[in-house]
Write an enzyme that holds these catalytic residues in place. Structure first.
Site, mmCIF file in Angstrom:
data_model
loop_
_atom_site.group_PDB
_atom_site.id
_atom_site.type_symbol
_atom_site.label_atom_id
_atom_site.label_comp_id
_atom_site.label_asym_id
_atom_site.label_seq_id
_atom_site.Cartn_x
_atom_site.Cartn_y
_atom_site.Cartn_z
ATOM 1 N N LYS A 224 0.874 -1.177 0.000
ATOM 2 C CA LYS A 224 0.000 0.000 0.000
ATOM 3 C C LYS A 224 0.907 1.222 0.000
ATOM 4 O O LYS A 224 2.036 1.150 0.480
ATOM 5 C CB LYS A 224 -0.864 -0.001 1.274
ATOM 6 C CG LYS A 224 -2.103 0.846 1.183
ATOM 7 C CD LYS A 224 -3.244 0.140 0.479
ATOM 8 C CE LYS A 224 -4.354 1.103 0.141
ATOM 9 N NZ LYS A 224 -5.500 0.435 -0.461
ATOM 10 N N ASP B 2 -6.538 4.278 -5.288
ATOM 11 C CA ASP B 2 -7.299 4.160 -4.035
ATOM 12 C C ASP B 2 -7.920 5.544 -3.841
ATOM 13 O O ASP B 2 -8.047 6.300 -4.822
ATOM 14 C CB ASP B 2 -6.362 3.760 -2.874
ATOM 15 C CG ASP B 2 -7.106 3.424 -1.587
ATOM 16 O OD1 ASP B 2 -7.989 2.559 -1.613
ATOM 17 O OD2 ASP B 2 -6.830 4.048 -0.543
HETATM 18 P P1 NDP Z 1 -17.023 6.270 -5.064
HETATM 19 O O1 NDP Z 1 -16.279 7.495 -4.716
HETATM 20 O O2 NDP Z 1 -17.337 5.947 -6.488
HETATM 21 O O3 NDP Z 1 -18.431 6.270 -4.282
HETATM 22 C C1 NDP Z 1 -18.510 6.423 -2.912
HETATM 23 C C2 NDP Z 1 -19.982 6.587 -2.548
HETATM 24 O O4 NDP Z 1 -20.105 6.619 -1.128
HETATM 25 C C3 NDP Z 1 -20.584 7.880 -3.045
HETATM 26 O O5 NDP Z 1 -21.931 7.674 -3.336
HETATM 27 C C4 NDP Z 1 -20.403 8.793 -1.843
HETATM 28 O O6 NDP Z 1 -21.302 9.890 -1.804
HETATM 29 C C5 NDP Z 1 -20.725 7.842 -0.717
HETATM 30 N N1 NDP Z 1 -20.173 8.331 0.534
HETATM 31 C C6 NDP Z 1 -18.916 8.785 0.762
HETATM 32 N N2 NDP Z 1 -18.784 9.185 2.036
HETATM 33 C C7 NDP Z 1 -19.979 8.977 2.612
HETATM 34 C C8 NDP Z 1 -20.482 9.183 3.915
HETATM 35 N N3 NDP Z 1 -19.709 9.690 4.877
HETATM 36 N N4 NDP Z 1 -21.778 8.842 4.154
HETATM 37 C C9 NDP Z 1 -22.562 8.325 3.176
HETATM 38 N N5 NDP Z 1 -22.136 8.119 1.932
HETATM 39 C C10 NDP Z 1 -20.872 8.436 1.650
HETATM 40 O O7 NDP Z 1 -16.220 5.091 -4.370
HETATM 41 P P2 NDP Z 1 -16.267 3.526 -4.689
HETATM 42 O O8 NDP Z 1 -17.665 3.118 -5.003
HETATM 43 O O9 NDP Z 1 -15.177 3.202 -5.621
HETATM 44 O O10 NDP Z 1 -15.834 2.942 -3.269
HETATM 45 C C11 NDP Z 1 -16.768 2.762 -2.212
HETATM 46 C C12 NDP Z 1 -16.121 1.955 -1.120
HETATM 47 O O11 NDP Z 1 -15.672 0.713 -1.650
HETATM 48 C C13 NDP Z 1 -14.869 2.576 -0.472
HETATM 49 O O12 NDP Z 1 -14.835 2.159 0.874
HETATM 50 C C14 NDP Z 1 -13.731 1.928 -1.244
HETATM 51 O O13 NDP Z 1 -12.538 1.918 -0.469
HETATM 52 C C15 NDP Z 1 -14.288 0.518 -1.393
HETATM 53 N N6 NDP Z 1 -13.679 -0.254 -2.461
HETATM 54 C C16 NDP Z 1 -13.756 0.150 -3.761
HETATM 55 C C17 NDP Z 1 -13.182 -0.629 -4.752
HETATM 56 C C18 NDP Z 1 -13.319 -0.256 -6.188
HETATM 57 O O14 NDP Z 1 -12.912 -1.061 -7.018
HETATM 58 N N7 NDP Z 1 -13.915 0.874 -6.534
HETATM 59 C C19 NDP Z 1 -12.427 -1.859 -4.445
HETATM 60 C C20 NDP Z 1 -12.487 -2.251 -3.041
HETATM 61 C C21 NDP Z 1 -13.061 -1.437 -2.113
HETATM 62 P P3 NDP Z 1 -20.792 11.385 -2.124
HETATM 63 O O15 NDP Z 1 -20.883 11.501 -3.610
HETATM 64 O O16 NDP Z 1 -21.767 12.245 -1.404
HETATM 65 O O17 NDP Z 1 -19.397 11.527 -1.589
#
Ligand code: NDP
Length: 444
Positions: A126, A166
């Protein structure tokens, strides 16, 4: 004193200023107790745990860069090369002001186990920087990435260490980092994953985490003698993971009735419309409340999380610590019998205790969202072959990988006397392969 406690006590003495790392190490070590006590003699003789908890190498460097006004700045850059027993180090780069060595060590240890679970030959790593990309111009981000890679290139390579994105590092940043690596080394090789499709990226990488989450949920549900079809699912988030989890859950006959962003959640009793969701989030980059304005019968709940909605299955796909103990109890009281984590660490310790006490089906993030890194590893394979596989080929491999992860996690839990406890199962299944490889390679 048990071997696990001894190793943890020493770790505390050595790294008193790394609270996040110590907390993660404790949780992991505690859950490994069954396999450690079954193999204590050989592990002790080979100092296996002492080696497992220390990264093989940590690289720290300064990252000087100049902003658009000509002002110079210096950030910190890191790469934690945690464990290469089963393959080259692999794990994301995070650009966020909260980044510290402690956090990256904690994430590197988790990544080592997650990568092992995929069954693919990837070790754990990481890295990142305390640089904050928010509010920076494209040119500033590019200069920062170029400066970061000007140091990092010495320590990475397609067979050495393959970083990915990330938090704060998406397609744009991966592109800039890749460009600078190629420029310095003159090598066109798969040194990073998450690349654009025109320069070595993999089809189905975008969908991989969300699809993988639903594939493993489906296996878990089937093994419990149930069927995903017809079940009501609550999803949080509306980003990459949430969108493709919703699409795949619908394809398999479930009905997803919620999604959210950091402002609130929408409830659609007819099932979230994927096309409307993508139009709002991918095309317009708007807020989720727009959904309720466009889809008759749906409701927007400002400032709330979706955990009070009646469901069979919950798929938290937004962010860390989004389900606390009270949220978990709400889910359980409403009849939820399955939770699988798309986000990283969305459930806090109280929530996890509540799931385990209620003996519901619970698949932790390490296993449930491993589809993303699995397809990144498939991107490495395609780059090495200099070929691009079709969407269907990659998706089929992803499906097989997630089925295998479920089987390995469930089998490990049962083998060590924790049948149905997939927290213990995921840590042990991930650890067992790394431990055996470390034993086979001698004390290095
Ligand atoms: P995105 O940035 O595409 O989406 C994140 C989503 O979560 C958005 O809808 C965002 O809303 C919402 N969100 C963020 N903070 C909060 C909060 N405090 N309360 C409620 N909703 C919130 O990220 P990903 O979909 O790529 O990733 C989501 C999760 O999955 C993360 O934990 C990431 O580490 C994990 N992950 C992702 C991978 C990937 O391949 N993409 C792989 C493995 C893990 P808003 O627009 O308002 O910020």
């Amino acid at each position: 004193m048990s071997y696990v406690t001894e190793v943890y006590d020493n770790l505390q003495k050595k790294h008193p200023y790394e609270p996040e790392f110590l907390e993660a190490a404790k949780r992991i070590l505690d859950s490994l107790e069954p396999i450690v006590s079954a193999n204590e003699e050989v592990y002790r003789k080979n100092a296996l745990l002492e080696r497992f908890v220390e990264p093989e190498r940590i690289i720290t460097f300064r990252v000087p860069w100049t902003d658009d006004k000509g002002v110079n700045h210096v950030n910190l850059g890191y790469r934690v090369q945690f464990n290469s027993a089963i393959g080259p180090y692999k794990g994301g780069l995070r650009f966020h002001p909260s980044v510290t060595q402690s956090i990256l060590k904690f994430l590197g240890m988790e990544q080592t186990l997650k990568n092992s679970l995929t069954g693919l030959p990837i070790g754990g790593g990481k890295g990142g920087s305390d640089f904050d990309p928010h509010g920076k111009s494209d040119a500033e981000v590019m200069r920062f990435c170029q400066s970061f890679m000007t140091e990092l290139y010495k320590y990475v390579g397609k067979d050495v260490d393959v970083p990915a994105g990330d938090i704060g590092v998406g397609g744009r940043e991966v592109g800039y980092l890749y460009g600078q690596y190629k420029r310095i080394t003159n090598l066109y090789e798969g040194v990073l994953t998450g690349k654009g499709l025109t320069f070595g990226g993999s089809l189905a990488r975008t969908e991989a985490t969300g699809y993988g989450l639903v594939y493993i949920t489906n296996e878990m549900v089937k093994a419990a003698g149930k069927d995903l079809a017809g079940k009501t699912v609550v999803v949080s988030g509306s980003g990459n993971v949430a969108q493709y989890a919703i699409q795949k859950a619908h394809e398999l006959g479930a009905k997803v009735v919620t999604c959210s962003d950091s402002n609130g959640y929408v409830y659609d009793p007819n099932g979230i419309n994927f096309d409307v969701l993508c139009q709002i989030k991918q095309v317009e980059r708007g807020r989720i409340k727009e959904y309720a304005k466009r889809v008759p019968g749906s409701e927007y709940h400002d400032g709330e999380k979706p955990w009070g909605v009646k469901c069979d299955i919950a798929l938290p796909c937004a962010t860390q610590n989004e389900i606390n103990g009270a949220d978990a109890r709400k889910l359980l009281d409403n009849g939820c019998w399955c939770v699988a984590e798309g986000a990283n660490m969305p459930s806090d310790a109280d929530a996890i205790d509540a799931y385990l006490a209620a003996k519901i089906l619970y698949m932790p993030a390490k296993a449930a969202n491993a589809g993303g890194v699995a397809v990144s590893a498939l991107e490495m394979s395609q780059n090495s072959e200099r070929l691009s596989w079709s969407f269907e080929e990659v998706d089929k491999m992803l499906h097989n990988i997630m089925v295998n992860i479920y089987n390995n996690v469930a089998t490990a839990a049962k083998k060590y006397g924790y049948e149905g406890n997939f927290v213990v199962g995921a840590n042990i299944a991930g650890f067992e392969k790394v431990a055996n490889a470390m034993l086979g390679q001698g004390v290095v």
